[in-house]
Scaffold this active site. Structure first.
Site, PDB file in Angstrom:
ATOM      1  CE1 TYR A 134       0.222   0.113  14.911  1.00 62.06           C
ATOM      2  CE2 TYR A 134      -0.393   0.763  17.135  1.00 62.06           C
ATOM      3  CZ  TYR A 134      -0.633   0.022  15.997  1.00 62.06           C
ATOM      4  OH  TYR A 134      -1.737  -0.789  15.929  1.00 62.06           O
ATOM      5  CB  VAL A 182      -0.983   0.028   1.195  1.00 64.62           C
ATOM      6  CG1 VAL A 182      -1.975  -1.118   1.105  1.00 64.62           C
ATOM      7  CG2 VAL A 182      -0.244   0.039   2.529  1.00 64.62           C
TER       8      VAL A 182
END
Length: 234
Positions: free
Chosen positions: A140, A49
């Site tokens: 993250y 992606v």
């Protein structure tokens, strides 16, 4: 009526559970995987992606197989943990490129046909860490927090076309991603979880399935926690 459903990162963990749930409902399910083997019994396409050409090819393959994507679950994600002062630029950027930019890229690609059809469902997979923060996971947490702004902005942009955009925020779920969580950290997170247990991928999948259903036709721009009460109210 059977719909075309695309789940990125659908070859394991939460993504696979989501794929199985939609498949059980009779939908035409496609999953992407960057590494590893494709799941048995599901149409799978290899996709990175973070690469525009790879993402475009993947969507084209799914459309050729099943028709325009009507439900997107942007689940593909990675971690590259480390304390911020010592974190390499690549480790920070790779996580944002996968978890945030990649999610945007896939949504942009499928939104075109959804706009034409004047219907569609987009669900982003975030994390409670995007709200709580987490030591050693600045990359993250930042990527998952960014999905909230993406969700709500797209909800505004696409709502008039009958497309809903929502976000699910799992807590401590039993997947490979928490395999390296220390016992101390796990106990700390469980102590902040009213249900005092970890969740399962299937429990997350049920919420995703609802958000993609007709029953959630008036739900958009929502951040739905699935964490046993962890980070409630955030």
């Amino acid at each position: 009526m059977s719909r075309t459903v695309l789940i990125t990162g659908g070859n394991r963990g939460i993504g696979l559970a989501v794929a199985r749930a939609f498949s059980a409902d009779g939908d035409k399910v496609a999953v992407t995987h960057r590494t590893g083997e494709p799941p048995e019994g599901l149409f799978a396409v290899r996709c990175d992606v973070t690469d525009r050409d790879s993402a475009e090819r993947a969507v084209s393959e799914v459309e050729a197989q099943y028709g325009p994507v009507e439900v997107l679950v942007a689940n593909a994600g990675i971690t590259r943990d480390g304390l911020a002062p010592a974190m390499r630029d690549d480790d920070f950027e790779d996580v944002l490129q996968t978890n945030l930019v990649g999610a945007f890229r896939m949504a942009r690609l499928v939104a075109r046909s959804m706009i034409s059809a004047r219907r569609g469902r987009i669900v982003f997979m975030s994390s409670v860490m995007g709200f709580l923060g987490s030591p050693g996971q600045t990359n993250y947490a930042a990527s998952k927090a960014g999905l909230l702004g993406l969700t709500r902005s797209l909800a505004w942009e696409l709502g008039s076309r009958g497309i809903t955009v929502n976000m699910v925020t799992p807590g401590l779920i039993e997947t490979d991603m928490i395999r390296d969580v220390t016992d101390k950290r796990r106990d700390q997170l469980l102590s902040q979880t009213p249900l005092r247990r970890t969740g399962t991928p299937e429990e997350v999948a049920e919420v995703v399935r609802f958000l993609a259903s007709d029953g959630a036709s008036y739900v958009t721009g929502a951040a739905v926690p699935v964490g046993g009460g962890l980070a409630m109210g955030q």
